[in-house]
Write a protein that holds these residues in place. Structure first.
Motif, PDB file in Angstrom:
ATOM      1  N   TYR A 228       0.830  -1.201   0.000  1.00  0.00           N
ATOM      2  CA  TYR A 228       0.000   0.000   0.000  1.00  0.00           C
ATOM      3  C   TYR A 228       0.870   1.258   0.000  1.00  0.00           C
ATOM      4  O   TYR A 228       0.478   2.300  -0.542  1.00  0.00           O
ATOM      5  CB  TYR A 228      -0.935  -0.003   1.204  1.00  0.00           C
ATOM      6  N   ARG A 229       2.052   1.165   0.582  1.00  0.00           N
ATOM      7  CA  ARG A 229       2.954   2.311   0.591  1.00  0.00           C
ATOM      8  C   ARG A 229       3.508   2.574  -0.814  1.00  0.00           C
ATOM      9  O   ARG A 229       3.668   3.718  -1.224  1.00  0.00           O
ATOM     10  CB  ARG A 229       4.091   2.073   1.590  1.00  0.00           C
ATOM     11  N   ASP A 241      -6.180   9.817  -6.151  1.00  0.00           N
ATOM     12  CA  ASP A 241      -6.587   9.334  -4.835  1.00  0.00           C
ATOM     13  C   ASP A 241      -5.813   8.074  -4.464  1.00  0.00           C
ATOM     14  O   ASP A 241      -5.640   7.172  -5.291  1.00  0.00           O
ATOM     15  CB  ASP A 241      -8.093   9.038  -4.861  1.00  0.00           C
ATOM     16  N   SER A 242      -5.355   8.009  -3.212  1.00  0.00           N
ATOM     17  CA  SER A 242      -4.596   6.846  -2.751  1.00  0.00           C
ATOM     18  C   SER A 242      -5.490   5.708  -2.283  1.00  0.00           C
ATOM     19  O   SER A 242      -4.991   4.684  -1.803  1.00  0.00           O
ATOM     20  CB  SER A 242      -3.645   7.250  -1.618  1.00  0.00           C
ATOM     21  N   VAL A 243      -6.800   5.873  -2.411  1.00  0.00           N
ATOM     22  CA  VAL A 243      -7.747   4.803  -2.105  1.00  0.00           C
ATOM     23  C   VAL A 243      -8.124   4.113  -3.419  1.00  0.00           C
ATOM     24  O   VAL A 243      -8.475   4.780  -4.401  1.00  0.00           O
ATOM     25  CB  VAL A 243      -9.004   5.345  -1.411  1.00  0.00           C
ATOM     26  N   ALA A 244      -8.034   2.790  -3.433  1.00  0.00           N
ATOM     27  CA  ALA A 244      -8.316   2.043  -4.664  1.00  0.00           C
ATOM     28  C   ALA A 244      -9.729   2.305  -5.160  1.00  0.00           C
ATOM     29  O   ALA A 244     -10.674   2.378  -4.372  1.00  0.00           O
ATOM     30  CB  ALA A 244      -8.111   0.552  -4.432  1.00  0.00           C
ATOM     31  N   ASP A 245      -9.876   2.447  -6.458  1.00  0.00           N
ATOM     32  CA  ASP A 245     -11.183   2.674  -7.064  1.00  0.00           C
ATOM     33  C   ASP A 245     -12.005   1.394  -7.126  1.00  0.00           C
ATOM     34  O   ASP A 245     -13.228   1.430  -7.009  1.00  0.00           O
ATOM     35  CB  ASP A 245     -11.011   3.251  -8.472  1.00  0.00           C
ATOM     36  N   THR A 246     -11.331   0.281  -7.336  1.00  0.00           N
ATOM     37  CA  THR A 246     -12.035  -1.004  -7.375  1.00  0.00           C
ATOM     38  C   THR A 246     -11.225  -2.051  -6.631  1.00  0.00           C
ATOM     39  O   THR A 246      -9.989  -2.004  -6.599  1.00  0.00           O
ATOM     40  CB  THR A 246     -12.270  -1.495  -8.819  1.00  0.00           C
ATOM     41  N   VAL A 247     -11.914  -3.003  -6.015  1.00  0.00           N
ATOM     42  CA  VAL A 247     -11.291  -4.156  -5.361  1.00  0.00           C
ATOM     43  C   VAL A 247     -12.035  -5.398  -5.835  1.00  0.00           C
ATOM     44  O   VAL A 247     -13.240  -5.528  -5.615  1.00  0.00           O
ATOM     45  CB  VAL A 247     -11.344  -4.062  -3.830  1.00  0.00           C
ATOM     46  N   GLY A 254      -7.139 -23.494  -9.075  1.00  0.00           N
ATOM     47  CA  GLY A 254      -6.712 -24.521  -8.140  1.00  0.00           C
ATOM     48  C   GLY A 254      -5.759 -24.037  -7.070  1.00  0.00           C
ATOM     49  O   GLY A 254      -5.139 -24.849  -6.368  1.00  0.00           O
ATOM     50  N   GLY A 255      -5.626 -22.709  -6.928  1.00  0.00           N
ATOM     51  CA  GLY A 255      -4.625 -22.174  -6.007  1.00  0.00           C
ATOM     52  C   GLY A 255      -5.157 -21.129  -5.051  1.00  0.00           C
ATOM     53  O   GLY A 255      -6.299 -21.197  -4.594  1.00  0.00           O
ATOM     54  N   ARG A 256      -4.360 -20.114  -4.799  1.00  0.00           N
ATOM     55  CA  ARG A 256      -4.640 -19.122  -3.763  1.00  0.00           C
ATOM     56  C   ARG A 256      -5.691 -18.105  -4.204  1.00  0.00           C
ATOM     57  O   ARG A 256      -5.812 -17.786  -5.389  1.00  0.00           O
ATOM     58  CB  ARG A 256      -3.353 -18.367  -3.390  1.00  0.00           C
ATOM     59  N   THR A 257      -6.405 -17.591  -3.218  1.00  0.00           N
ATOM     60  CA  THR A 257      -7.289 -16.465  -3.448  1.00  0.00           C
ATOM     61  C   THR A 257      -6.479 -15.176  -3.314  1.00  0.00           C
ATOM     62  O   THR A 257      -5.416 -15.145  -2.680  1.00  0.00           O
ATOM     63  CB  THR A 257      -8.447 -16.452  -2.443  1.00  0.00           C
ATOM     64  N   TYR A 258      -6.990 -14.110  -3.913  1.00  0.00           N
ATOM     65  CA  TYR A 258      -6.276 -12.839  -3.837  1.00  0.00           C
ATOM     66  C   TYR A 258      -7.233 -11.682  -4.102  1.00  0.00           C
ATOM     67  O   TYR A 258      -8.335 -11.868  -4.625  1.00  0.00           O
ATOM     68  CB  TYR A 258      -5.118 -12.807  -4.840  1.00  0.00           C
ATOM     69  N   ARG A 259      -6.782 -10.496  -3.693  1.00  0.00           N
ATOM     70  CA  ARG A 259      -7.500  -9.254  -3.978  1.00  0.00           C
ATOM     71  C   ARG A 259      -6.737  -8.480  -5.043  1.00  0.00           C
ATOM     72  O   ARG A 259      -5.524  -8.364  -4.986  1.00  0.00           O
ATOM     73  CB  ARG A 259      -7.626  -8.408  -2.715  1.00  0.00           C
ATOM     74  N   HIS A 260      -7.477  -7.950  -5.988  1.00  0.00           N
ATOM     75  CA  HIS A 260      -6.897  -7.164  -7.067  1.00  0.00           C
ATOM     76  C   HIS A 260      -7.438  -5.749  -6.939  1.00  0.00           C
ATOM     77  O   HIS A 260      -8.619  -5.496  -7.174  1.00  0.00           O
ATOM     78  CB  HIS A 260      -7.271  -7.782  -8.414  1.00  0.00           C
ATOM     79  N   LEU A 261      -6.575  -4.813  -6.538  1.00  0.00           N
ATOM     80  CA  LEU A 261      -6.956  -3.419  -6.351  1.00  0.00           C
ATOM     81  C   LEU A 261      -6.483  -2.601  -7.548  1.00  0.00           C
ATOM     82  O   LEU A 261      -5.372  -2.813  -8.055  1.00  0.00           O
ATOM     83  CB  LEU A 261      -6.339  -2.844  -5.074  1.00  0.00           C
ATOM     84  N   PRO A 270      -6.324   2.891 -15.602  1.00  0.00           N
ATOM     85  CA  PRO A 270      -5.564   2.263 -14.514  1.00  0.00           C
ATOM     86  C   PRO A 270      -4.144   2.822 -14.454  1.00  0.00           C
ATOM     87  O   PRO A 270      -3.457   2.885 -15.476  1.00  0.00           O
ATOM     88  CB  PRO A 270      -5.558   0.778 -14.876  1.00  0.00           C
ATOM     89  N   LEU A 271      -3.721   3.233 -13.269  1.00  0.00           N
ATOM     90  CA  LEU A 271      -2.364   3.717 -13.062  1.00  0.00           C
ATOM     91  C   LEU A 271      -1.569   2.718 -12.224  1.00  0.00           C
ATOM     92  O   LEU A 271      -0.431   2.376 -12.555  1.00  0.00           O
ATOM     93  CB  LEU A 271      -2.363   5.075 -12.371  1.00  0.00           C
ATOM     94  N   VAL A 272      -2.178   2.258 -11.136  1.00  0.00           N
ATOM     95  CA  VAL A 272      -1.548   1.286 -10.241  1.00  0.00           C
ATOM     96  C   VAL A 272      -2.495   0.100 -10.077  1.00  0.00           C
ATOM     97  O   VAL A 272      -3.679   0.283  -9.810  1.00  0.00           O
ATOM     98  CB  VAL A 272      -1.242   1.899  -8.859  1.00  0.00           C
ATOM     99  N   GLU A 273      -1.950  -1.102 -10.249  1.00  0.00           N
ATOM    100  CA  GLU A 273      -2.697  -2.319  -9.946  1.00  0.00           C
ATOM    101  C   GLU A 273      -1.940  -3.074  -8.864  1.00  0.00           C
ATOM    102  O   GLU A 273      -0.704  -3.135  -8.896  1.00  0.00           O
ATOM    103  CB  GLU A 273      -2.905  -3.166 -11.191  1.00  0.00           C
ATOM    104  N   GLN A 274      -2.671  -3.627  -7.912  1.00  0.00           N
ATOM    105  CA  GLN A 274      -2.060  -4.230  -6.735  1.00  0.00           C
ATOM    106  C   GLN A 274      -2.704  -5.585  -6.463  1.00  0.00           C
ATOM    107  O   GLN A 274      -3.926  -5.699  -6.395  1.00  0.00           O
ATOM    108  CB  GLN A 274      -2.253  -3.288  -5.545  1.00  0.00           C
ATOM    109  N   TYR A 275      -1.862  -6.600  -6.306  1.00  0.00           N
ATOM    110  CA  TYR A 275      -2.345  -7.950  -6.028  1.00  0.00           C
ATOM    111  C   TYR A 275      -1.899  -8.366  -4.632  1.00  0.00           C
ATOM    112  O   TYR A 275      -0.695  -8.482  -4.365  1.00  0.00           O
ATOM    113  CB  TYR A 275      -1.805  -8.930  -7.064  1.00  0.00           C
ATOM    114  N   MET A 276      -2.867  -8.574  -3.745  1.00  0.00           N
ATOM    115  CA  MET A 276      -2.603  -9.035  -2.381  1.00  0.00           C
ATOM    116  C   MET A 276      -3.020 -10.505  -2.305  1.00  0.00           C
ATOM    117  O   MET A 276      -4.205 -10.831  -2.394  1.00  0.00           O
ATOM    118  CB  MET A 276      -3.367  -8.189  -1.372  1.00  0.00           C
TER     119      MET A 276
END
Length: 315
Positions: A228-229, A241-247, A254-261, A270-276
């Protein structure tokens, strides 16, 4: 990684018919994809590297270029095996180069992002990596609007530094388990301050460089909040804005779950995409199980990052 870097690099060079000790690789031909290896020397030191030119390369037809930076205790060859970037380059038609950290300047093989001299354009390791990049541009037919940089861990920190110090060279960046500019390990400064310092370093070259960020939520080496930093740094540079527009919530097959911001510009791009990535540690998402640093259960960071790069050429 316990892989003997120089031995494997020599083997790769033998496949490419290029001695590992030459200063620059020969021009690749279209007969087939090939590896190359070489060394770059400047007043700031020397670094070995190897790379791959796909079978679709044709001299005179510009092709994208990717610079890929390994993490600590890795080397260039190990990162290639871990990430699969050379195989991706063959599938999708781009040149990839893997600079290798010199163990004489960092015994752990880390890029020296903690040194102040390595935070600025025209100095230290950023100058060396940019020099390798420019050598590739002069050796091969490279599309100057599609030159990208990526890295994992210490290489992720350095990839972020390269995007800040050379925004005129790199169109966009992928940062895996990295850190914001002027990495504040104690997180005492705000991400916005990192963004302001990045803008100051960019100077007249300042622009919002698109980045894709990858981070495991169970990483005990890099605090997950660091992702996030990094996002906050680049949204500050982009004046958005530093708050994600979509999550969005998803799962690797067959693998891990994740959030795509996704953080968007005022025009909606889109300027920044973030995968948690839920439950992932300090590992490369989707990386080869042949490596201690691979997490095959994660989403395909290599393929998704390349999709991001293709969508973000340099203006």
């Amino acid at each position: 990684m316990s892989i003997p870097s120089r031995l494997l690099r020599t083997l790769i060079a033998a496949v490419a018919f290029t001695p590992a000790f030459v200063a620059a690789p020969p021009a690749a031909h279209a007969a087939g994809g090939s590896y190359f290896a070489g060394a770059y020397v400047s007043i700031y030191g020397s670094r070995d590297y190897h790379g791959y030119v796909p079978s679709t390369y044709r001299a005179g037809t510009p092709m994208p270029l990717l610079i890929a930076l390994h993490g600590c205790t890795e080397n260039d060859v190990g990162f290639d095996l871990l990430s699969g970037w050379s195989a991706e380059a063959e599938r999708r038609g781009f040149i990839v180069v893997f600079p290798d950290q010199n163990n004489l300047v960092n015994p752990a093989g880390c890029w020296n992002w903690t040194l102040p001299t390595n935070l600025h354009r025209g100095w230290g390791e950023p100058a060396i990596i940019a020099g390798i990049t420019n050598r590739m541009k002069s050796t091969y037919s490279v599309d100057p609007r599609r030159v990208y940089v990526t890295g994992v861990s210490a290489g992720g920190v350095m990839a972020n530094i390269m995007a800040v110090t050379y925004p005129d060279l790199y169109a966009s960046a992928a940062i895996l388990a990295g850190c914001e500019y002027e990495c504040d390990i104690l997180q005492l400064r705000t991400p916005e301050q990192a963004g302001l310092d990045a803008l100051a370093e960019m100077g007249s070259r300042a622009r919002p460089v698109p980045v894709v960020i990858w981070q495991g939520t169970a990483d005990v080496v890099v605090p997950p909040s660091t992702a996030y930093r990094i996002a906050g740094q680049w949204t500050t540079v982009g004046h958005v804005d530093s708050v994600a527009d979509t999550v969005e919530y998803a799962q690797a097959p067959g693998g891990r779950t994740y959030r795509h911001l996704t953080y968007r510009t005022t025009s909606g791009q889109p300027l920044v995409e973030q995968y948690m990535i839920d439950g992932a540690g300090h590992a490369y998402p989707g990386g080869c199980s042949c490596s201690l640093y691979g997490d095959p259960a994660g989403p395909d960071a290599t393929g998704i990052s390349w999709d991001f790069f293709l969508a973000h050429p340099k203006p």
